[in-house]
Design an enzyme around this catalytic site. Structure first.
Site, PDB file in Angstrom:
ATOM      1  N   ARG A   6      37.417  47.607  44.077  1.00 13.61           N
ATOM      2  CA  ARG A   6      36.250  48.128  43.378  1.00 13.61           C
ATOM      3  C   ARG A   6      35.049  48.342  44.301  1.00 13.61           C
ATOM      4  O   ARG A   6      34.330  49.331  44.162  1.00 13.61           O
ATOM      5  CB  ARG A   6      35.878  47.178  42.245  1.00 13.61           C
ATOM      6  CG  ARG A   6      36.937  47.203  41.174  1.00 13.61           C
ATOM      7  CD  ARG A   6      36.751  46.127  40.142  1.00 13.61           C
ATOM      8  NE  ARG A   6      37.817  46.229  39.142  1.00 13.61           N
ATOM      9  CZ  ARG A   6      38.015  45.334  38.184  1.00 13.61           C
ATOM     10  NH1 ARG A   6      37.242  44.268  38.107  1.00 13.61           N
ATOM     11  NH2 ARG A   6      38.996  45.486  37.320  1.00 13.61           N
ATOM     12  N   HIS A  64      29.316  44.774  36.790  1.00 10.24           N
ATOM     13  CA  HIS A  64      30.464  44.368  35.991  1.00 10.24           C
ATOM     14  C   HIS A  64      30.731  42.865  36.004  1.00 10.24           C
ATOM     15  O   HIS A  64      31.089  42.289  34.984  1.00 10.24           O
ATOM     16  CB  HIS A  64      31.693  45.097  36.531  1.00 10.24           C
ATOM     17  CG  HIS A  64      32.960  44.849  35.772  1.00 10.24           C
ATOM     18  ND1 HIS A  64      33.065  45.085  34.423  1.00 10.24           N
ATOM     19  CD2 HIS A  64      34.174  44.399  36.167  1.00 10.24           C
ATOM     20  CE1 HIS A  64      34.295  44.785  34.016  1.00 10.24           C
ATOM     21  NE2 HIS A  64      34.981  44.348  35.045  1.00 10.24           N
ATOM     22  N   SER A 124      38.540  51.429  32.255  1.00 12.44           N
ATOM     23  CA  SER A 124      39.353  50.472  32.993  1.00 12.44           C
ATOM     24  C   SER A 124      39.963  51.060  34.263  1.00 12.44           C
ATOM     25  O   SER A 124      40.349  52.222  34.325  1.00 12.44           O
ATOM     26  CB  SER A 124      40.484  49.969  32.095  1.00 12.44           C
ATOM     27  OG  SER A 124      41.407  49.232  32.842  1.00 12.44           O
ATOM     28  N   ARG A 126      36.023  40.807  43.702  1.00 16.64           N
ATOM     29  CA  ARG A 126      37.156  40.437  42.852  1.00 16.64           C
ATOM     30  C   ARG A 126      38.106  41.618  42.697  1.00 16.64           C
ATOM     31  O   ARG A 126      37.672  42.744  42.491  1.00 16.64           O
ATOM     32  CB  ARG A 126      36.654  39.999  41.471  1.00 16.64           C
ATOM     33  CG  ARG A 126      37.780  39.687  40.519  1.00 16.64           C
ATOM     34  CD  ARG A 126      37.303  39.024  39.245  1.00 16.64           C
ATOM     35  NE  ARG A 126      36.635  39.906  38.313  1.00 16.64           N
ATOM     36  CZ  ARG A 126      37.251  40.843  37.582  1.00 16.64           C
ATOM     37  NH1 ARG A 126      38.557  41.052  37.725  1.00 16.64           N
ATOM     38  NH2 ARG A 126      36.569  41.576  36.744  1.00 16.64           N
ATOM     39  N   GLY A 149      35.181  31.671  25.354  1.00 19.16           N
ATOM     40  CA  GLY A 149      36.046  32.700  25.947  1.00 19.16           C
ATOM     41  C   GLY A 149      37.316  32.098  26.504  1.00 19.16           C
ATOM     42  O   GLY A 149      37.706  30.981  26.141  1.00 19.16           O
TER      43      GLY A 149
END
Lengths: 254, 614
Positions: free
Chosen positions: B288, B355, B253, B389, B13
């Site tokens: 979030r 997530h 998103s 985050r 990645g």
């Protein structure tokens, strides 16, 4: 449609192959149906209860997948005769039995898993990259790009190397060695990028030989098969023109 | 063309690819291992964009604001020095990826456009439609391919990392890695004096998440078992907006809200925009953890989910369809496909889903773990996000961490070479001593080869033992149970009694694990055996996550306990360190680097600026 939602199970007919050298065979599975279930979810159900319709316990079906949202390109397979991503193939949109087969233009690894290394090798051949000098911060932005150009580049840059275009293309076969539409789209992309342009002549040269752009038979199946709607027909036409010009004027550069 | 020592990079990645590019650029030969083609890594699934204080629109953003937003958004649990360095490097990283060919969206004038994500007042997110991760990953992968064509990178795609090998009879130094070819099932050792890991998070532990099928956490588990410390395991991000599915929960998103999308539900016959009401300063763009808790409160506590179900609306029907197509392409099609509804005309129904893991392998500021020669970066490490985050920082930390790790690994290997070349006396006592413990650039002497062979044998035996398992339990069903257990008890709202029960149930699952029957006996491309191996790692990592949550009697960022609703800096402003023991994880704590920003109360109903006291 209505009787399918009422039915508790969905019938899958899956072409299997234990090893690259083994002969293929078919297995059928009944899978409990769920709303908005995709083909990947059905294959996951088979892992939980790998019993075929004959009642025999068999090895679970082997396939490739990762993101499950049609952005990684891993789970391409033939679903009811059409090459597509299994994650975006919804059971409710498919006629039963749902027939799954591995892509036929690539060597089968096992069951629905194929080896698409040839596509990545070809990306090397056409130098699908920009030759940046360094990863260090050069304290400088890249060149300005009009939004219109960005929009076209973005379209081409969304190619997932999934191989659906290769599967659909009649010119991709064991005899031709045709490099295929996906990789050619990357030639177009990098040749139009300001930092990709220094390598543009080499990319064109790379697609002018055997297996190159001239192998395209203009069947135009690729564009229809592409899950990301890349404008492949246009790409192939443009590259055909560019390579013709280069072939005609090549002596000028000697 | 290629000289010098070899570096192993595990993970294809953003983090792994950038580490590989850095090392190849410096002249090393890199062996790059990944579960599949690097281009299909989970980084591709990142959508919204990448943060960098480019301040294109001259609205007052700066790398300092980015730094402050990140520390504040992470509820002061992140070590501040590396976060500051990352934020300072971010604009340069965008310019690099621009040069690498990423088709970032542009302003009419042709410069890189920026948009808003949560937890900040500044448009700071560079983006490429709604598939920014895919585009960044492709650019990194293309540079790896460039070095591969030049012979500096050798790809082992379709290989899985199993364990590290150490000189067990000698000084314990790192000797190399053991990996398995997932096609032929061959298990082999690859000698190397340094390795960079970028193998992502352990999301699959939680069942249906926004993660990819490869996010099984096995590499982090294997390294943890071998002595690498694991930092802040209890900090798991639950993203507020996803659509539930049988195979995974698909992310919608944060950029939908960044572009103007609004979250609401019905209350007393009226549309109730609860985020805007509760958090007037940030509205729909709260971070979030805040948005997820609010949606939980509305659906679970107040019973106000849409149609009595566990979901609320994410509404973009008021937005200009042309702009939506240009800036959010990709998201809408996915929603429409999996729900049958057009989000341009009907509000989307969304619910939170696991997530991202803020926690991960402990690393120093050079991305090296506590085992010399073993580096980690990306979601795998614990370094940049503290207790929560911010959107747009995930890809940034993966790229930045990968680049730091790659460069640090090069310096580390150069250091070893110098020490070795200098011979016994002259190289400087301290350095030689450190290197002696740590490794040497050419580790495969007689004893080293023996240790590598032993490590291969151990993995072959583990593999064979799993293949022989013939009990009645199905590994995939056990994972479903694990997912339901962890998702139900160790995510958004955490109670100590349920965490204790969860630990007990994890013990039961580990017992039942021993009764798994392996469903595939083939010696070729056998996916079942690997799955069973990884499931054990998931079970043991789950214990660290749950124990970390149980111990931490406070609420901070994504970790929320109604019994301890406040942040408790006096007792808990410290990093959890989980160490593996065969009897279960042992926890210890270490102080947080607070050298730049003094902790202050974190709230989003008022402007952060008002309470700022740097």
């Amino acid at each position: 449609m209505s009787e399918k939602t009422a039915a508790a199970t969905v019938l899958f007919r899956i072409k299997r192959q234990d090893t690259p050298a083994a002969a293929p065979y078919w297995d059928e599975f009944r899978v409990p149906s769920r709303p908005f279930m995709n083909v990947v979810a059905a294959l996951m159900e088979i892992q939980k209860n790998p019993v075929n319709t004959a009642g025999r316990r068999v090895a679970p079906v082997v396939w490739d997948c990762n993101c499950l949202e049609e952005v990684c390109g891993a789970c391409a397979m033939i679903v009811n005769g059409r090459a597509r991503q299994a994650c975006s193939a919804l059971v409710r949109d498919l006629a039963e039995p749902i027939v799954l087969e591995a892509l036929s233009k690539f060597p089968v690894v096992r069951d629905l898993m194929v080896d698409r290394a040839v596509m990545f090798e070809n990306l090397k051949k056409v130098k699908a990259w920009t030759a940046v000098d360094t990863t260090s911060d050069t304290a400088e932005a890249g060149p300005r790009v009009p939004p219109r150009v960005q929009a076209l580049n973005y379209q081409l840059a969304r190619c997932m190397t999934c191989g659906c275009c290769m599967e659909a293309c009649p010119q991709v076969n064991r005899r031709s060695g045709f490099i295929g539409p996906a990789v050619l789209a990357q030639v177009k992309l990098f040749n139009s990028h300001p930092l990709g342009q220094p390598l543009a002549p080499e990319r064109l040269e790379a697609i002018m030989g055997p297996g190159g752009i001239a192998e395209c038979g203009k069947a135009q199946n690729c564009q229809k098969a592409c899950p990301k709607q890349l404008p492949l027909t246009q790409v192939l036409a443009d590259l055909g023109r560019q390579t013709s010009v280069r072939a005609l004027t090549g002596w000028l550069r000697r | 063309m290629t000289r010098g020592p070899r570096l192993a990079v595990i993970g294809g990645g953003l983090a792994g690819s950038m580490a590989a590019v850095e090392a190849a650029q410096a002249g090393l030969t890199v062996d790059l291992f990944a579960l599949g083609p690097a281009k299909r890594s989970h980084s591709a699934a990142a959508q919204g964009g990448i943060n960098a204080a480019l301040n294109t629109h001259d609205l007052g953003d700066s790398t300092g604001e980015h730094f402050d937003d990140t520390i504040y958004g992470g509820d002061f649990l992140a070590n501040q020095t590396p976060v500051k360095n990352m934020c300072d490097a971010a604009p340069g990283i965008i310019h690099l990826f621009d040069r690498m060919g990423v088709p970032f969206n542009r302003t009419p004038e042709g410069v890189i456009d920026l948009r808003l994500l949560g937890g900040t007042k500044f448009p700071r997110v560079a983006f490429s439609g709604a598939t920014t991760g895919q585009q960044l990953l492709y650019a990194a992968d293309e540079q790896v391919r460039r070095h591969e064509a030049a012979g500096r990178v050798h790809r082992y795609e379709g290989w899985e990392f199993l364990s590290a090998a150490f000189d067990e009879t000698g000084d314990g130094r790192f000797l190399g890695i053991v990996a398995q070819d997932l096609k032929t099932m061959e298990i082999r050792a690859f000698p190397c004096a340094a390795a960079v890991f970028g193998t992502g998070g352990p999301g699959l532990i939680f069942g249906q998440t926004t993660n990819s099928a490869s996010n099984n956490g096995y590499a982090s588990y294997a390294l943890w078992r071998q002595g690498v410390k694991y930092g802040n395991p209890e900090f798991i991000q639950v993203h507020p907006t996803a659509i539930p599915g049988a195979d995974k929960n698909r992310l919608i998103s944060e950029s939908v809200r960044g572009e103007g999308g609004r979250v609401w539900t019905w209350k007393d016959g009226q549309k109730w925009y609860f985020l805007e009401e509760w958090y007037p300063a940030y509205g729909n763009l709260v971070p979030r953890d805040i948005a997820t808790r609010a949606i939980f409160k509305v659906c679970v506590d107040m019973g106000l989910g849409v149609d009595g179900e566990q979901c609320v609306y994410l509404d973009m029907t008021h937005m200009d369809p042309a702009e939506v197509a240009r800036r959010l392409e990709g998201i809408l099609d996915i929603y429409q496909l999996f729900t049958g509804q057009d989000p341009r005309r009907v509000p989307m129904r969304i619910f939170p889903a696991v997530h991202y893991s803020m926690g991960g392998l402990w690393v120093d500021y050079e991305q090296m773990t506590n085992i010399p020669g073993i580096f980690a970066a990306g979601e795998l490490d614990y370094q940049y996000h503290g207790a929560n985050r911010l959107g747009g920082n995930g890809m940034l930390s993966a790229i930045y961490g990968g680049m730091v790790a790659g460069r640090a690994a090069v310096r580390y290997l150069e250091g070893l070479s110098k020490v070795t070349a200098g011979g016994g006396g002259g190289a400087g006592g301290g350095g030689a001593d450190q290197a002696g413990r740590a490794g040497s650039p050419t580790p495969v002497d007689g004893e080293g080869a023996g240790a590598l062979a032993a490590a291969v044998r151990r993995e072959q035996e583990r593999d064979a033992a799993i293949a022989r398992m013939d009990g009645t339990e199905n590994a995939y069903l056990l994972r479903d149970e694990l997912g339901a257990l962890m998702n139900g008890n160790v995510t958004v709202v955490r109670y100590n009694d349920r965490l204790r029960t969860t630990l007990e149930k994890l013990g039961e699952l580990k017992e039942r694990y021993r009764h798994i029957g392996v469903t595939d006996s083939s010696g070729w491309s056998n996916q079942a055996v690997g799955y069973v191996r990884r499931l054990w790692g998931m079970l043991e990592l789950s214990q660290a996550i749950t124990l970390g949550a149980l111990q931490r009697d406070e609420s901070r960022g994504a970790h929320y306990k109604p019994e301890f609703p406040e942040r408790d800096d006096a007792n808990w402003l410290k990093t959890t360190i989980a160490t593996y023991t065969p009897d279960g994880p042992k926890l210890s704590y270490e102080p947080v680097d607070l050298r730049f920003i003094r902790p202050r109360v974190r709230k989003y109903d008022v402007d952060k600026g008002a309470s700022r006291n740097v």
